[in-house]
Scaffold this motif. Structure first.
Motif, short mmCIF file in Angstrom:
data_model
loop_
_atom_site.label_atom_id
_atom_site.label_comp_id
_atom_site.label_asym_id
_atom_site.label_seq_id
_atom_site.Cartn_x
_atom_site.Cartn_y
_atom_site.Cartn_z
N ILE A 62 5.49 4.31 -1.38
CA ILE A 62 4.76 4.75 -2.57
C ILE A 62 4.49 6.24 -2.48
O ILE A 62 4.75 7.00 -3.42
CB ILE A 62 3.44 3.96 -2.72
CG1 ILE A 62 3.73 2.48 -2.94
CG2 ILE A 62 2.57 4.54 -3.82
CD1 ILE A 62 2.50 1.60 -2.80
N MET A 63 3.95 6.66 -1.34
CA MET A 63 3.65 8.08 -1.14
C MET A 63 4.93 8.91 -1.06
O MET A 63 4.97 10.05 -1.53
CB MET A 63 2.82 8.27 0.12
CG MET A 63 1.43 7.63 0.06
SD MET A 63 0.41 8.35 -1.25
CE MET A 63 0.24 10.04 -0.66
N ARG A 64 5.97 8.35 -0.50
CA ARG A 64 7.24 9.06 -0.40
C ARG A 64 7.82 9.31 -1.79
O ARG A 64 8.36 10.40 -2.07
CB ARG A 64 8.24 8.29 0.46
CG ARG A 64 7.97 8.42 1.95
CD ARG A 64 8.81 7.44 2.77
NE ARG A 64 10.25 7.59 2.56
CZ ARG A 64 11.02 8.52 3.13
NH1 ARG A 64 10.47 9.43 3.92
NH2 ARG A 64 12.32 8.55 2.89
N LEU A 66 -1.41 0.31 0.21
CA LEU A 66 -1.56 1.50 1.03
C LEU A 66 -2.66 1.32 2.07
O LEU A 66 -2.68 2.02 3.09
CB LEU A 66 -1.86 2.72 0.16
CG LEU A 66 -0.67 3.26 -0.64
CD1 LEU A 66 -1.13 4.26 -1.69
CD2 LEU A 66 0.37 3.89 0.29
N ASP A 67 -3.56 0.40 1.84
CA ASP A 67 -4.60 0.11 2.83
C ASP A 67 -4.02 -0.39 4.15
O ASP A 67 -4.68 -0.33 5.19
CB ASP A 67 -5.58 -0.95 2.29
CG ASP A 67 -6.52 -0.38 1.23
OD1 ASP A 67 -6.63 0.85 1.15
OD2 ASP A 67 -7.12 -1.17 0.48
N VAL A 85 -3.60 5.89 8.67
CA VAL A 85 -4.06 7.10 7.98
C VAL A 85 -3.21 8.31 8.38
O VAL A 85 -3.03 9.23 7.57
CB VAL A 85 -5.55 7.38 8.27
CG1 VAL A 85 -6.42 6.30 7.65
CG2 VAL A 85 -5.82 7.49 9.76
N GLU A 86 -2.67 8.31 9.57
CA GLU A 86 -1.85 9.44 10.00
C GLU A 86 -0.58 9.56 9.15
O GLU A 86 -0.19 10.66 8.75
CB GLU A 86 -1.45 9.30 11.47
CG GLU A 86 -2.61 9.47 12.45
CD GLU A 86 -3.34 8.16 12.74
OE1 GLU A 86 -4.21 8.17 13.64
OE2 GLU A 86 -3.05 7.15 12.07
N ARG A 87 0.05 8.42 8.85
CA ARG A 87 1.26 8.45 8.02
C ARG A 87 0.93 8.87 6.59
O ARG A 87 1.66 9.65 5.98
CB ARG A 87 1.93 7.07 8.03
CG ARG A 87 2.46 6.61 9.38
CD ARG A 87 3.09 5.22 9.26
NE ARG A 87 4.38 5.27 8.59
CZ ARG A 87 4.95 4.21 8.01
NH1 ARG A 87 4.30 3.05 7.97
NH2 ARG A 87 6.12 4.31 7.44
N ILE A 88 -0.17 8.37 6.07
CA ILE A 88 -0.59 8.74 4.72
C ILE A 88 -0.93 10.23 4.67
O ILE A 88 -0.55 10.94 3.73
CB ILE A 88 -1.78 7.89 4.27
CG1 ILE A 88 -1.31 6.47 3.95
CG2 ILE A 88 -2.48 8.51 3.05
CD1 ILE A 88 -2.42 5.51 3.58
N ALA A 89 -1.66 10.70 5.67
CA ALA A 89 -2.06 12.11 5.70
C ALA A 89 -0.84 13.03 5.69
O ALA A 89 -0.84 14.07 5.02
CB ALA A 89 -2.93 12.38 6.92
N SER A 90 0.18 12.67 6.45
CA SER A 90 1.38 13.49 6.51
C SER A 90 2.06 13.58 5.15
O SER A 90 2.44 14.67 4.69
CB SER A 90 2.35 12.91 7.54
OG SER A 90 3.56 13.63 7.58
#
Length: 263
Positions: A50-52, A79-80, A84-89
């Motif tokens: 999703i973030m990608r 996304l939960d 958090v590290e992958r999301i932050a990146s």
């Protein structure tokens, strides 16, 4: 098992053959992000996709194909599950893209899944003649207006007014946000610590958020004072933050600020 068609191609230098089973070349030329196969299944496999998708849209200016877009919106609660590290990146790469404002604007609710502190900004009318946009739109216009690609500057602009809904006060002259910079700095620190960004990065963004309203003018004494207070690198980052912030004001205020800089 690839995420998007544009990433699901393989080329053999020896034979000169391009293997493209999902039409990735066509989507690449059309500037489209499309999931391979069933988009819901792809996001179920790894919700970071999703973030990608949003990051690719931001960095490349690509649009997200309709079924893929609907699926990622529906899957956003997943996304939960992601560290958090992958999301932050991915978030930092997204915010740094030239198309960040539009990617966030069209997917505000998705971003608010990982940054719920942003949610109150959407539709929050500032009732202020200097601000033609609500808090969310002001933030996005500021992102568009900054000339900087510095990650600290970009993240600062995303978070610089995040405390405004908590500090709103109205009187006969309109809306005011007394102390919003300090409140925004507190919230920004909470966000960045939760996402486990490096301490140096967090401290720098918080410093810039807290000082984004600093009265820096074209005067040697003023400049030296603020440069001593902030440090060389932070001072120049703050100028880029302020360029973005001013660029999101009403046209009249932008003209006044521009003239002030030439004095």
């Amino acid at each position: 098992r690839r995420d998007f068609t544009v990433n699901a191609m393989a080329y053999s230098p020896a034979s000169g053959v391009l293997v493209d089973p999902f039409g990735g070349r066509s989507d690449l030329h059309a500037h489209i992000i499309r999931a391979v196969g069933d988009p819901s299944a792809r996001f179920e496999e790894d919700a970071l996709r999703i973030m990608r998708a949003l990051r690719f849209s931001s960095q490349l200016g690509f649009s997200i194909e309709e079924r893929t877009d609907a699926a990622l919106r529906h899957a956003s609660p997943l996304l939960d599950r992601i560290s958090v590290e992958r999301i932050a990146s991915e978030l930092l790469l997204l915010v740094g893209g030239a198309g960040a404002a539009e990617a966030i604007r069209t997917h505000w609710d998705v971003i608010a899944t990982i940054l719920p502190e942003l949610a109150p900004m959407k539709g929050f009318d500032q009732h202020n003649p200097h601000h033609p946009y609500d808090v969310a739109e002001h933030t996005l216009h500021a992102l568009d207006a900054t000339p900087s690609a510095d990650p600290c500057v970009r993240m600062t602009l995303l978070l610089h007014d995040i405390g405004k809904p908590d500090t709103y006060h109205a009187d006969a002259k309109g809306g005011h946000f007394y102390g919003h910079a300090k409140r925004s700095a507190v919230i920004a620190r909470n966000v960045l610590v939760r996402l486990r960004y490096p301490r140096a990065f967090t401290d720098e963004v918080v410093k810039l958020v807290e000082n984004h309203g600093a009265p820096i003018i074209d005067d040697p004494k003023n400049v030296k004072r603020w440069m001593r207070r902030l440090g060389h690198d932070s001072f120049y980052r703050l100028l880029d933050v302020k360029r973005g912030d001013v660029g999101a004001l009403c046209a009249r205020d932008q003209k006044i600020r521009s003239e002030e800089r030439r004095v």
